[in-house]
Design a protein around this motif. Structure first.
Motif, PDB file in Angstrom:
ATOM      1  N   VAL A   1       0.840  -1.202   0.000  1.00  4.32           N
ATOM      2  CA  VAL A   1       0.000   0.000   0.000  1.00  4.32           C
ATOM      3  C   VAL A   1       0.871   1.247   0.000  1.00  4.32           C
ATOM      4  CG1 VAL A   1      -1.657   1.338   1.359  1.00  4.32           C
ATOM      5  CG2 VAL A   1      -1.969  -1.126   1.082  1.00  4.32           C
ATOM      6  N   PHE A   2       1.904   1.245   0.839  1.00  2.00           N
ATOM      7  CA  PHE A   2       2.803   2.399   0.877  1.00  2.00           C
ATOM      8  C   PHE A   2       3.484   2.592  -0.475  1.00  2.00           C
ATOM      9  CE2 PHE A   2       5.969   5.339   2.139  1.00  2.00           C
ATOM     10  CZ  PHE A   2       5.557   5.894   3.345  1.00  2.00           C
ATOM     11  N   GLY A   3       3.963   1.513  -1.043  1.00  2.00           N
ATOM     12  CA  GLY A   3       4.634   1.604  -2.338  1.00  2.00           C
ATOM     13  C   GLY A   3       3.724   2.060  -3.460  1.00  2.00           C
ATOM     14  N   GLU A   4       2.434   1.776  -3.321  1.00  2.00           N
ATOM     15  CA  GLU A   4       1.472   2.125  -4.362  1.00  2.00           C
ATOM     16  C   GLU A   4       1.069   3.589  -4.320  1.00  2.00           C
ATOM     17  OE1 GLU A   4      -0.991   1.278  -7.676  1.00  2.00           O
ATOM     18  OE2 GLU A   4       0.584   0.089  -6.702  1.00  2.00           O
ATOM     19  N   PHE A   5       1.126   4.218  -3.133  1.00  2.00           N
ATOM     20  CA  PHE A   5       0.582   5.571  -2.993  1.00  2.00           C
ATOM     21  C   PHE A   5       1.609   6.643  -2.649  1.00  2.00           C
ATOM     22  CE2 PHE A   5      -3.202   2.960  -2.373  1.00  2.00           C
ATOM     23  CZ  PHE A   5      -4.109   3.619  -3.186  1.00  2.00           C
ATOM     24  N   VAL A   6       2.829   6.279  -2.266  1.00  2.00           N
ATOM     25  CA  VAL A   6       3.828   7.287  -1.935  1.00  2.00           C
ATOM     26  C   VAL A   6       4.113   8.158  -3.159  1.00  2.00           C
ATOM     27  CG1 VAL A   6       5.799   5.794  -2.501  1.00  2.00           C
ATOM     28  CG2 VAL A   6       6.076   7.661  -0.853  1.00  2.00           C
ATOM     29  N   LEU A   7       4.367   9.443  -2.931  1.00  2.00           N
ATOM     30  CA  LEU A   7       4.567  10.386  -4.034  1.00  2.00           C
ATOM     31  C   LEU A   7       5.999  10.314  -4.552  1.00  2.00           C
ATOM     32  CD1 LEU A   7       3.682  12.704  -5.857  1.00  2.00           C
ATOM     33  CD2 LEU A   7       4.154  14.290  -3.980  1.00  2.00           C
ATOM     34  N   VAL A   8       6.134   9.859  -5.795  1.00  2.00           N
ATOM     35  CA  VAL A   8       7.412   9.853  -6.512  1.00  2.00           C
ATOM     36  C   VAL A   8       7.167  10.582  -7.828  1.00  2.00           C
ATOM     37  CG1 VAL A   8       9.278   8.465  -7.473  1.00  2.00           C
ATOM     38  CG2 VAL A   8       8.007   7.636  -5.477  1.00  2.00           C
ATOM     39  N   PRO A   9       7.727  11.779  -8.014  1.00  2.00           N
ATOM     40  CA  PRO A   9       7.404  12.567  -9.213  1.00  2.00           C
ATOM     41  C   PRO A   9       7.542  11.804 -10.525  1.00  2.00           C
ATOM     42  CG  PRO A   9       8.567  13.930  -7.653  1.00  2.00           C
ATOM     43  CD  PRO A   9       8.569  12.546  -7.068  1.00  2.00           C
TER      44      PRO A   9
ATOM     45  N   PRO B   1      13.151  14.266  -8.610  1.00  2.00           N
ATOM     46  CA  PRO B   1      12.093  13.409  -9.171  1.00  2.00           C
ATOM     47  C   PRO B   1      12.088  11.985  -8.634  1.00  2.00           C
ATOM     48  CG  PRO B   1      13.814  13.818 -10.794  1.00  2.00           C
ATOM     49  CD  PRO B   1      14.076  14.749  -9.656  1.00  2.00           C
ATOM     50  N   TYR B   2      13.171  11.558  -7.964  1.00  2.00           N
ATOM     51  CA  TYR B   2      13.223  10.215  -7.401  1.00  2.00           C
ATOM     52  C   TYR B   2      12.846  10.170  -5.924  1.00  2.00           C
ATOM     53  CZ  TYR B   2      15.688   8.817 -11.630  1.00  2.00           C
ATOM     54  OH  TYR B   2      16.026   8.566 -12.930  1.00  2.00           O
ATOM     55  N   THR B   3      12.602  11.320  -5.322  1.00  2.00           N
ATOM     56  CA  THR B   3      12.307  11.369  -3.897  1.00  2.00           C
ATOM     57  C   THR B   3      10.939  10.775  -3.590  1.00  2.00           C
ATOM     58  OG1 THR B   3      13.655  13.353  -3.618  1.00  2.00           O
ATOM     59  CG2 THR B   3      12.052  12.881  -1.904  1.00  2.00           C
ATOM     60  N   MET B   4      10.881   9.962  -2.531  1.00  2.00           N
ATOM     61  CA  MET B   4       9.613   9.393  -2.069  1.00  2.00           C
ATOM     62  C   MET B   4       9.089  10.263  -0.932  1.00  2.00           C
ATOM     63  SD  MET B   4      10.842   5.403  -1.973  1.00  2.00           S
ATOM     64  CE  MET B   4       9.311   4.822  -1.267  1.00  2.00           C
TER      65      MET B   4
ATOM     66  N   ALA C   1       2.132  20.227 -15.572  1.00  2.00           N
ATOM     67  CA  ALA C   1       3.302  20.797 -16.253  1.00  2.00           C
ATOM     68  C   ALA C   1       4.583  20.108 -15.805  1.00  2.00           C
ATOM     69  CB  ALA C   1       3.378  22.302 -15.986  1.00  2.00           C
ATOM     70  N   ALA C   2       4.706  19.848 -14.497  1.00  2.00           N
ATOM     71  CA  ALA C   2       5.901  19.171 -13.992  1.00  2.00           C
ATOM     72  C   ALA C   2       5.997  17.750 -14.540  1.00  2.00           C
ATOM     73  CB  ALA C   2       5.883  19.148 -12.468  1.00  2.00           C
ATOM     74  N   ALA C   3       4.858  17.058 -14.591  1.00  2.00           N
ATOM     75  CA  ALA C   3       4.855  15.694 -15.125  1.00  2.00           C
ATOM     76  C   ALA C   3       5.230  15.676 -16.605  1.00  2.00           C
ATOM     77  CB  ALA C   3       3.481  15.066 -14.910  1.00  2.00           C
ATOM     78  N   LEU C   4       4.689  16.601 -17.370  1.00  2.00           N
ATOM     79  CA  LEU C   4       5.021  16.662 -18.797  1.00  2.00           C
ATOM     80  C   LEU C   4       6.493  16.996 -19.006  1.00  2.00           C
ATOM     81  CD1 LEU C   4       1.867  18.519 -20.189  1.00  2.00           C
ATOM     82  CD2 LEU C   4       2.433  16.086 -20.389  1.00  2.00           C
ATOM     83  N   TRP C   5       7.036  17.890 -18.174  1.00  2.00           N
ATOM     84  CA  TRP C   5       8.453  18.230 -18.293  1.00  2.00           C
ATOM     85  C   TRP C   5       9.326  17.021 -17.983  1.00  2.00           C
ATOM     86  CZ3 TRP C   5      12.622  18.320 -14.906  1.00  2.00           C
ATOM     87  CH2 TRP C   5      13.769  18.954 -15.386  1.00  2.00           C
ATOM     88  N   LEU C   6       8.963  16.244 -16.939  1.00  2.00           N
ATOM     89  CA  LEU C   6       9.741  15.060 -16.591  1.00  2.00           C
ATOM     90  C   LEU C   6       9.715  14.026 -17.714  1.00  2.00           C
ATOM     91  CD1 LEU C   6       8.780  14.578 -12.825  1.00  2.00           C
ATOM     92  CD2 LEU C   6      11.015  15.243 -13.740  1.00  2.00           C
ATOM     93  N   ARG C   7       8.598  13.963 -18.427  1.00  2.00           N
ATOM     94  CA  ARG C   7       8.490  12.997 -19.519  1.00  2.00           C
ATOM     95  C   ARG C   7       9.381  13.359 -20.697  1.00  2.00           C
ATOM     96  NH1 ARG C   7       4.162   9.413 -19.359  1.00  2.00           N
ATOM     97  NH2 ARG C   7       4.188   9.251 -21.615  1.00  2.00           N
TER      98      ARG C   7
END
Length: 234
Positions: A33-41, A109-112, A213-219
């Motif tokens: 559950v933690f791995g599924e919902f933790v915020l990783v950009p 972007p790799y920070t949890m 915008a941040a997600a599109l930039w990371l892509r």
């Protein structure tokens, strides 16, 4: 009742993650559950959008949970009575989104990142605005905010951007609810409520725009080897 409901959700998810991990202090290790919902950009950029909200209900260990839930209990109950259940609940979620937006835009972007602090900081800002609107001294809340921001700057391993993003979103939302109708000379209560909702909606749109915008930039960034992810409480 919204405050107690939010506390219950946070506690329930903590118990689930702790049970899965088999360790109440290291519940982020071995919990699906933690791995599924933790915020990783980067994972949000890969399409896992639910993390921007879900991460705000996770915590790294019992102490992290207790600190955030105590703060939510102290400031949430009074603010809920002033704003009303629905408005208060929406402001909480907008503050949570503001914290996630700042993390998406400004953190590694790799920070949890996980925790309710972004939303709680938003409540701090909203209480301050409420005190000003009621013509009471905001000094106690300003001191609390100042001390907490100083701690966020000083201690390593704390999500500074998550805190500041939540603070900004909550403060702006409260300004929209409590001051914008007066600034725009609302004619009656219904008009004032409508203007308040529009103002908070604009804050929500800004948060979502920053996340997208941040997600599109990371892509658009070139692929590279994934380093070990770093856990950051929020």
């Amino acid at each position: 009742m919204v405050t107690y409901g939010l506390i219950a959700i946070n506690v329930l998810l903590y118990l689930v993650t702790a049970a899965q991990a088999g360790n109440p202090m290291q519940n982020h290790r071995g919990s699906s559950v933690f791995g599924e919902f933790v915020l990783v950009p980067l994972l949000v950029a890969d399409g896992e959008w639910w993390r921007v909200l879900g991460s705000g209900f996770l915590h790294y260990g019992a102490i992290h949970l207790l600190v955030n839930m105590f703060a939510l209990y102290v400031v949430g109950r009074d603010l809920e009575q002033v704003l009303g259940r629905v408005t208060y609940g929406c402001l909480y979620l907008v503050s949570l989104l503001g914290g996630s937006a700042a993390v998406m835009a400004l953190s590694d972007p790799y920070t949890m990142t996980a925790g309710a602090s972004g939303a709680v900081y938003g409540l701090f800002g909203a209480v301050t605005v409420t005190l000003i609107r009621l013509r009471q001294s905001p000094t106690p809340m300003l001191v609390v905010i100042g001390v907490n921001v100083l701690i966020s700057f000083s201690l390593p391993g704390i999500s500074l951007w998550g805190h500041l993003g939540g603070l900004a979103a909550g403060t702006l939302s409260a300004l929209g609810i409590l001051f914008v109708p007066g600034w725009l000379s609302a004619r009656d209560l219904r008009s004032a409520q409508r203007l308040g909702w529009i103002a908070m909606g604009l804050v929500t749109v800004i948060c979502l725009a920053v996340i997208i915008a941040a997600a599109l930039w990371l892509r658009t960034q070139p692929p590279f080897i994934t380093p070990p992810m770093v856990t950051v409480p929020a």
